[in-house]
Design an enzyme around this catalytic site. Structure first.
Site, mmCIF file in Angstrom:
data_model
loop_
_atom_site.group_PDB
_atom_site.id
_atom_site.type_symbol
_atom_site.label_atom_id
_atom_site.label_comp_id
_atom_site.label_asym_id
_atom_site.label_seq_id
_atom_site.Cartn_x
_atom_site.Cartn_y
_atom_site.Cartn_z
ATOM 1 N N LYS A 117 0.428 -0.574 19.147
ATOM 2 C CA LYS A 117 0.049 0.697 19.756
ATOM 3 C C LYS A 117 -1.325 1.102 19.255
ATOM 4 O O LYS A 117 -1.687 0.649 18.164
ATOM 5 C CB LYS A 117 1.053 1.808 19.457
ATOM 6 C CG LYS A 117 1.613 1.898 18.045
ATOM 7 C CD LYS A 117 0.725 2.002 16.851
ATOM 8 C CE LYS A 117 -0.274 3.108 16.723
ATOM 9 N NZ LYS A 117 -1.017 3.083 15.428
ATOM 10 N N TYR A 154 2.350 8.887 17.783
ATOM 11 C CA TYR A 154 3.745 8.990 17.327
ATOM 12 C C TYR A 154 4.311 10.378 17.609
ATOM 13 O O TYR A 154 5.503 10.529 17.875
ATOM 14 C CB TYR A 154 3.837 8.735 15.821
ATOM 15 C CG TYR A 154 3.614 7.304 15.425
ATOM 16 C CD1 TYR A 154 4.630 6.364 15.572
ATOM 17 C CD2 TYR A 154 2.403 6.888 14.892
ATOM 18 C CE1 TYR A 154 4.424 5.053 15.206
ATOM 19 C CE2 TYR A 154 2.194 5.582 14.525
ATOM 20 C CZ TYR A 154 3.207 4.657 14.681
ATOM 21 O OH TYR A 154 3.013 3.359 14.319
HETATM 22 P P1 NDP Z 1 -6.773 -3.818 9.961
HETATM 23 O O1 NDP Z 1 -8.188 -3.396 10.033
HETATM 24 O O2 NDP Z 1 -6.112 -3.807 8.641
HETATM 25 O O3 NDP Z 1 -6.620 -5.297 10.560
HETATM 26 C C1 NDP Z 1 -7.161 -5.681 11.785
HETATM 27 C C2 NDP Z 1 -7.389 -7.189 11.792
HETATM 28 O O4 NDP Z 1 -7.863 -7.569 13.070
HETATM 29 C C3 NDP Z 1 -8.451 -7.670 10.807
HETATM 30 O O5 NDP Z 1 -7.963 -7.895 9.519
HETATM 31 C C4 NDP Z 1 -8.901 -8.952 11.461
HETATM 32 O O6 NDP Z 1 -7.987 -9.993 11.134
HETATM 33 C C5 NDP Z 1 -8.736 -8.692 12.947
HETATM 34 N N1 NDP Z 1 -10.012 -8.393 13.628
HETATM 35 C C6 NDP Z 1 -10.540 -9.159 14.602
HETATM 36 N N2 NDP Z 1 -11.686 -8.640 15.035
HETATM 37 C C7 NDP Z 1 -11.899 -7.503 14.332
HETATM 38 C C8 NDP Z 1 -12.948 -6.538 14.324
HETATM 39 N N3 NDP Z 1 -13.999 -6.613 15.163
HETATM 40 N N4 NDP Z 1 -12.866 -5.539 13.448
HETATM 41 C C9 NDP Z 1 -11.837 -5.426 12.604
HETATM 42 N N5 NDP Z 1 -10.797 -6.321 12.575
HETATM 43 C C10 NDP Z 1 -10.849 -7.357 13.420
HETATM 44 O O7 NDP Z 1 -5.971 -2.943 11.016
HETATM 45 P P2 NDP Z 1 -4.415 -2.613 11.039
HETATM 46 O O8 NDP Z 1 -3.640 -3.798 10.659
HETATM 47 O O9 NDP Z 1 -4.169 -1.359 10.313
HETATM 48 O O10 NDP Z 1 -4.204 -2.270 12.604
HETATM 49 C C11 NDP Z 1 -4.157 -3.291 13.576
HETATM 50 C C12 NDP Z 1 -3.421 -2.776 14.823
HETATM 51 O O11 NDP Z 1 -2.091 -2.448 14.458
HETATM 52 C C13 NDP Z 1 -4.002 -1.498 15.419
HETATM 53 O O12 NDP Z 1 -3.891 -1.537 16.818
HETATM 54 C C14 NDP Z 1 -3.124 -0.392 14.880
HETATM 55 O O13 NDP Z 1 -3.049 0.736 15.724
HETATM 56 C C15 NDP Z 1 -1.798 -1.099 14.783
HETATM 57 N N6 NDP Z 1 -0.946 -0.550 13.724
HETATM 58 C C16 NDP Z 1 0.335 -0.208 14.039
HETATM 59 C C17 NDP Z 1 1.167 0.329 13.101
HETATM 60 C C18 NDP Z 1 2.559 0.683 13.466
HETATM 61 O O14 NDP Z 1 3.204 1.381 12.675
HETATM 62 N N7 NDP Z 1 3.092 0.249 14.590
HETATM 63 C C19 NDP Z 1 0.716 0.585 11.735
HETATM 64 C C20 NDP Z 1 -0.637 0.135 11.476
HETATM 65 C C21 NDP Z 1 -1.425 -0.409 12.459
HETATM 66 P P3 NDP Z 1 -8.443 -11.494 10.826
HETATM 67 O O15 NDP Z 1 -9.282 -11.406 9.591
HETATM 68 O O16 NDP Z 1 -7.166 -12.186 10.614
HETATM 69 O O17 NDP Z 1 -9.197 -11.981 12.016
#
Ligand code: NDP
Length: 386
Positions: free
Chosen positions: A155, A241
């Site tokens: 989401k 949420y």
């Molecule tokens: P993070 O910033 O921690 O992780 C995002 C990951 O995406 C990065 O580590 C990277 O992984 C990859 N990535 C690829 N391109 C980019 C870019 N241009 N900039 C940044 N990251 C990039 O985010 P979150 O894990 O917190 O959030 C990710 C998604 O999950 C969002 O859509 C958020 O809304 C959702 N979310 C949902 C939650 C829920 O409770 N359902 C809770 C938290 C987040 P890599 O290094 O492996 O390429």
């Protein structure tokens, strides 16, 4: 009184539940709501699921190994009964080695963003779970569907309604299933709010009030503050949420919104809002008030009904959700929400059980999010036709 049914919701519920074998107690309205109140809470359904042997579990590949994938989803996949962590897609080579070692991921199941489409030929992977920044959900969902994989998108589903529609279409055209990472639909205290609200246990709902806020810190480089990647600020990220909770408690989609936004730190919040406040109007006199901010703290969902109140605080966390009604504290177990959410989707694919959080629900919410932004920007009431 529901005109279509010719009876109150509670009466209808009682009538239907008396019917033989009624599983879905209350199919509400048009899709916009898609709130099918269930006979049992999901943790009870999950307890009865028989764990599949590893080789029969559906293989999930996580795309984007950030905080949520590493802190919540991968650990949750160690407890799932119908699916397992089989692959990863990452743009960070160091994570390939670390994840392979930690979770025993086979070399052939490790991809990056460039060779991702080759996953089409990999029978070990059945489901792609897109955990990337918001504006990337659409591209990777569509590529996954075209590679013949079922998809869970985090989401908010996407950063425009058009993208959401394209995601739904790609899954439909490729005969794949699509769901959204709405974990709280599998959390018993939140499910109890659905029951109390939709069954009108304390009478008709007058109003709901929800807050979900956290302090994002001072780093201007995080993608959540970059409008192109996030599509918006706290409303998109965590306010969603609060919107969800109001809808699944009331059991119908809103008909109009009004909103105001406020930014005190112009430098940090130059692209997305710092704090936003909104009201959603529902049929009848029901109103849902919401607040979400990146510079405060808050986490609750409160409901005032004609004959009583019920609430959760914290309401939206990964664990330790607490609930109370005017009759006393709620007494439900804490569950691994993500484990239940992913198994529910696997069960949907394997056995045709209901997809409780489908793409259409994500689309509905994205329409509401952008209506709230429009209301905040124009100062006008924005009507919704969901
Ligand atoms: P993070 O910033 O921690 O992780 C995002 C990951 O995406 C990065 O580590 C990277 O992984 C990859 N990535 C690829 N391109 C980019 C870019 N241009 N900039 C940044 N990251 C990039 O985010 P979150 O894990 O917190 O959030 C990710 C998604 O999950 C969002 O859509 C958020 O809304 C959702 N979310 C949902 C939650 C829920 O409770 N359902 C809770 C938290 C987040 P890599 O290094 O492996 O390429």
């Amino acid at each position: 009184m529901d005109e279509k049914l010719g009876c109150s919701r509670r009466e209808f519920l009682q009538r239907v539940s008396m019917g033989a074998g009624a599983m879905m107690l209350y199919p509400l309205g048009s899709f916009g709501s898609q709130m099918l109140l269930q006979e049992r809470k999901y943790y009870q359904v999950w307890q009865d699921l028989e764990e599949l042997p590893d080789e029969e579990k559906l293989g999930i590949a996580l795309v984007g190994l950030g905080n949520y994938a590493s802190g919540q989803l991968a650990p949750a996949l160690q407890e799932t009964k119908l699916c397992r962590l089989a692959g990863i897609v990452t743009g960070t080579p160091a994570k390939e080695e670390q994840w392979a070692e930690q979770y025993g991921i086979e070399e052939g199941n490790i991809y990056n963003y460039e060779n991702f489409d080759e996953i089409a030929g990999n029978d070990d992977i059945d489901i792609i779970y897109v955990v990337l920044p918001n504006s990337m959900h659409a591209e990777y969902t569509i590529r996954a569907a075209e590679a013949g994989k079922h998809v869970i998108s985090e989401k908010p589903m996407a950063t425009s309604a058009a993208d959401c529609e394209a995601m739904i279409e790609a899954c439909r055209d490729n005969n794949r299933r699509l769901s959204i990472g709405y974990r709280l639909h599998f959390e018993p205290h939140n499910e109890e709010m659905m029951r109390l609200g939709q069954e009108e246990y304390f009478g008709g709902i007058q109003k709901t009030d929800g807050v979900h806020s956290f302090d994002i810190g001072n780093d201007p480089d995080v993608w959540r503050l970059d409008a192109e990647l996030s599509g918006g600020g706290p409303l998109m990220d965590i306010g969603i949420y609060v919107i969800q909770a109001a809808i699944y408690t009331i059991g119908e989609p809103p008909v109009a919104v009004t909103a105001r936004q406020e930014t005190t730190n112009q430098e940090l919040f130059s692209e997305v809002e710092e704090t936003i406040e909104w009201e959603m109007e529902f049929p009848g006199e029901m109103v849902a008030h919401g607040t979400s901010s990146y510079s405060e703290r808050g986490n609750h969902h409160r409901v005032q009904a004609d004959e009583g109140w019920f609430e959760l605080e914290p309401a939206y966390s990964y664990t330790n959700i607490q609930g109370e009604t005017q009759e006393g504290p709620m007494d439900f177990p804490q569950v691994n929400q993500q484990t239940l959410q992913m198994d529910a989707f696997a069960d949907h694919i394997l056995n045709g059980s209901e997809n409780r959080v489908p793409g259409e629900m994500g689309l509905r919410d994205v329409k509401i999010l952008y209506a709230i932004y429009e209301a905040a920007e124009t100062g006008q009431r924005v009507e919704l036709d969901l």
